[in-house]
Design an enzyme around this catalytic site. Structure first.
Site, short mmCIF file in Angstrom:
data_model
loop_
_atom_site.label_atom_id
_atom_site.label_comp_id
_atom_site.label_asym_id
_atom_site.label_seq_id
_atom_site.Cartn_x
_atom_site.Cartn_y
_atom_site.Cartn_z
N ASP A 60 82.90 29.60 125.95
CA ASP A 60 83.97 28.64 126.20
C ASP A 60 84.52 27.99 124.92
O ASP A 60 85.46 27.21 124.99
CB ASP A 60 83.48 27.54 127.16
CG ASP A 60 82.21 26.86 126.68
OD1 ASP A 60 81.53 27.41 125.78
OD2 ASP A 60 81.88 25.77 127.19
N GLU A 89 69.04 24.49 118.50
CA GLU A 89 69.50 24.97 117.20
C GLU A 89 68.45 24.68 116.14
O GLU A 89 68.08 25.55 115.35
CB GLU A 89 70.84 24.32 116.83
CG GLU A 89 72.00 24.63 117.76
CD GLU A 89 72.08 23.76 119.00
OE1 GLU A 89 71.10 23.02 119.28
OE2 GLU A 89 73.10 23.82 119.70
C1 UGA Z 1 75.99 22.98 124.27
C2 UGA Z 1 75.80 23.94 123.10
O1 UGA Z 1 77.05 24.15 122.45
C3 UGA Z 1 75.27 25.27 123.65
O2 UGA Z 1 75.17 26.19 122.62
C4 UGA Z 1 73.92 25.00 124.30
O3 UGA Z 1 73.41 26.19 124.88
C5 UGA Z 1 74.12 24.00 125.42
O4 UGA Z 1 74.76 22.80 124.92
C6 UGA Z 1 72.81 23.60 126.11
O5 UGA Z 1 72.77 22.53 126.71
O6 UGA Z 1 71.88 24.37 126.07
P1 UGA Z 1 77.65 23.27 126.42
O7 UGA Z 1 79.13 23.37 126.29
O8 UGA Z 1 77.09 22.02 126.97
O9 UGA Z 1 77.02 23.60 125.02
O10 UGA Z 1 77.06 24.50 127.25
P2 UGA Z 1 77.80 25.66 128.03
O11 UGA Z 1 79.02 26.08 127.33
O12 UGA Z 1 77.90 25.29 129.46
O13 UGA Z 1 76.70 26.84 127.92
C7 UGA Z 1 76.44 27.49 126.70
C8 UGA Z 1 76.51 29.01 126.91
O14 UGA Z 1 75.53 29.39 127.87
C9 UGA Z 1 77.86 29.49 127.43
O15 UGA Z 1 78.20 30.72 126.80
C10 UGA Z 1 77.62 29.71 128.91
O16 UGA Z 1 78.40 30.74 129.48
C11 UGA Z 1 76.12 30.08 128.95
N1 UGA Z 1 75.44 29.65 130.19
C12 UGA Z 1 75.56 28.39 130.66
C13 UGA Z 1 74.67 30.56 130.87
O17 UGA Z 1 74.54 31.71 130.46
N2 UGA Z 1 74.03 30.15 132.02
C14 UGA Z 1 74.15 28.89 132.52
O18 UGA Z 1 73.55 28.59 133.60
C15 UGA Z 1 74.94 27.98 131.82
MN MN Z 2 80.23 25.11 125.97
#
Ligand code: UGA
Ligand code: MN
Length: 321
Positions: free
Chosen positions: A185, A271
Site C-alpha cells: 500500500d 524493523e
Molecule cells: C506498518 C509497517 O509499515 C509495516 O511494514 C508493518 O508490517 C506493520 O506496520 C505492522 O504492524 O506489522 P501498516 O500500514 O500499519 O504498516 O500495515 P499494513 O500495510 O496493513 O501491512 C503491511 C503489509 O503486510 C502489507 O503489504 C499488507 O498487504 C500485508 N498484510 C497485512 C498481510 O499480508 N496480512 C495481513 O493480515 C495484514
Molecule cells: Mn501499510
C-alpha cells in the site's frame, strides 16, 4: 542529337534523385529504433534487460555517438528483490496494480509477492501472469492467533520471501543484489530504486507520512547515522519503518538465521528486531542526499465503503475487482 540527350537526361534526373534519397534513408534506418526501444518499451527492462532505471537526458541524446561506436556497455545492474506481503481485501488488486505500474519501470527488478493465504488465490495468480514483471508468487497463511489488532503483520510472509531468496542462491556465489521490503500500500518514487541499488550492506533513507509525523528520517553527521528524527518510540534501536531500508543480498546470505520473529515482537519493533541481527547503526549507509529527501511514502488506503453491496450476487455478470 545533343537536344535528345539533354531531354533524356532531364527525364532520368528525378528518378536518379529518388533512388539516391531511398538509399540514404535505408542506410539510416537501423539506428532509429534504438531510441524508442531503450526509452519507451514498457517491458524491456523488467524482463531482465539492463536498462538504466531513470534516464539522464531525453530520447535521442547521444545517438550520433552511438551510431559510430555502438551502444556503450553498461556494467551489470544489481538485481533489486522486492518482497511484498499481500492479503485478500476489496482494494488488493488496486494496490497491486499501482505497485506493478511502478515496478515495471524499474530495470532488473524481481518481485517476490507473498500472499497471506493457505493457497495461491486466482485473483493474484491471474494478476501476476499479466503483470509484465519477473515475479515469484509465494503464499503462507498467518496463523489465526496472530491475526489480531496490535500484533505485527506479515511476519510469516516476509520470512517466506527471505527463505526463497536464500534457497535460490544456495549453490551459486551471490550475484549482486539488493533486498527491499515493499508493502503493497505504500507509494514509491522511481528515484528510490536508483538510490537503493548501490547498497553495499544496509542502506537507509527517510519515509514520508509515518510515525504520526510528516516524515521520519535517520539523522546523519559526516556521512554516518547518529540518531533518528521520529515522533514515536524514539527508544527503538533502529527507529525506522519497513519502507526505510534495503539490505544487500550478500548480507542476507551471510546471515542465514536473520528472520522476523513472532516471539516478543511488538508492532513497530519488527524493523529493529530484524536489523539488529544483521548490522549496527554505525554501519548504516545513508541514501537520498544524506537522508534529506523523501522518496517513499507510508500511504494507507482508506477502507472502502461497501454499505450498499448486495448480500447475494445480483448482477448478470461476475466481475473481478
Ligand atoms: C506498518 C509497517 O509499515 C509495516 O511494514 C508493518 O508490517 C506493520 O506496520 C505492522 O504492524 O506489522 P501498516 O500500514 O500499519 O504498516 O500495515 P499494513 O500495510 O496493513 O501491512 C503491511 C503489509 O503486510 C502489507 O503489504 C499488507 O498487504 C500485508 N498484510 C497485512 C498481510 O499480508 N496480512 C495481513 O493480515 C495484514
Ligand atoms: Mn501499510
Amino acid at each position: 542529337m545533343k537536344s535528345v540527350l539533354f531531354s533524356r537526361f532531364f527525364i532520368l534526373l528525378p528518378w536518379i534523385l529518388i533512388v539516391i534519397i531511398m538509399l540514404d534513408v535505408d542506410t539510416r534506418r537501423p539506428a532509429l529504433p534504438l531510441t524508442p526501444r531503450l526509452y519507451f518499451s514498457p517491458y524491456a527492462g523488467g524482463r531482465g534487460g539492463a536498462r538504466p532505471p531513470l534516464r539522464r537526458g531525453g530520447p535521442g541524446r547521444g545517438s550520433e555517438r552511438r551510431n559510430e561506436s555502438g551502444p556503450p556497455r553498461a556494467p551489470p545492474l544489481p538485481t533489486i528483490y522486492a518482497i511484498t506481503p499481500t492479503y485478500s481485501r476489496p482494494v488488493q488488486k488496486a494496490e497491486l496494480t499501482r505497485l506493478a505500474n511502478t515496478f515495471r519501470q524499474v530495470a532488473q527488478l524481481h518481485w517476490i509477492l507473498v500472499e497471506d493465504a493457505a493457497a495461491r488465490s486466482e485473483l493474484v495468480s491471474r494478476f501476476v501472469a499479466r503483470a509484465g514483471l519477473p515475479c515469484t508468487h509465494l503464499h503462507v497463511p498467518t496463523p489465526r492467533r496472530y491475526k489480531r489488532p496490535g500484533l505485527p503483520r506479515a511476519t510469516e510472509q516476509r520470512n517466506a520471501g527471505l527463505a526463497w531468496l536464500r534457497q535460490r542462491h544456495r549453490h551459486q556465489r551471490a550475484q549482486p543484489g539488493v533486498l527491499f521490503f515493499a508493502d503493497d500500500d505504500n507509494t514509491y518514487s522511481l528515484e528510490l530504486f536508483q538510490e537503493m541499488r548501490t547498497t553495499r550492506k544496509v542502506s537507509v533513507w527517510p519515509v514520508g507520512l509515518v510515525g504520526g509525523r510528516r516524515y521520519e528520517r535517520p539523522l546523519v553527521e559526516n556521512g554516518k547515522v547518529v540518531g533518528w528524527y521520529t515522533g514515536w518510540r524514539a527508544d527503538r534501536p533502529f527507529a525506522i519503518d519497513m519502507a526505510g531500508f534495503a539490505v544487500s543480498l550478500q548480507v542476507i546470505l551471510s546471515n542465514p538465521k536473520a528472520v522476523f520473529k513472532r516471539r516478543g515482537s511488538q508492532p513497530g519493533m519488527q524493523e529493529s528486531d530484524f536489523l539488529k541481527q544483521i548490522t549496527t547503526v554505525e554501519e548504516l549507509e545513508p541514501k537520498a542526499s544524506n537522508c534529506t529527501k523523501v522518496l517513499v511514502w507510508h500511504t494507507r488506503t482508506e477502507k472502502v465503503n461497501l454499505a450498499n453491496e448486495p448480500k447475494y450476487h445480483l448482477d448478470t455478470v461476475k466481475i473481478e475487482v
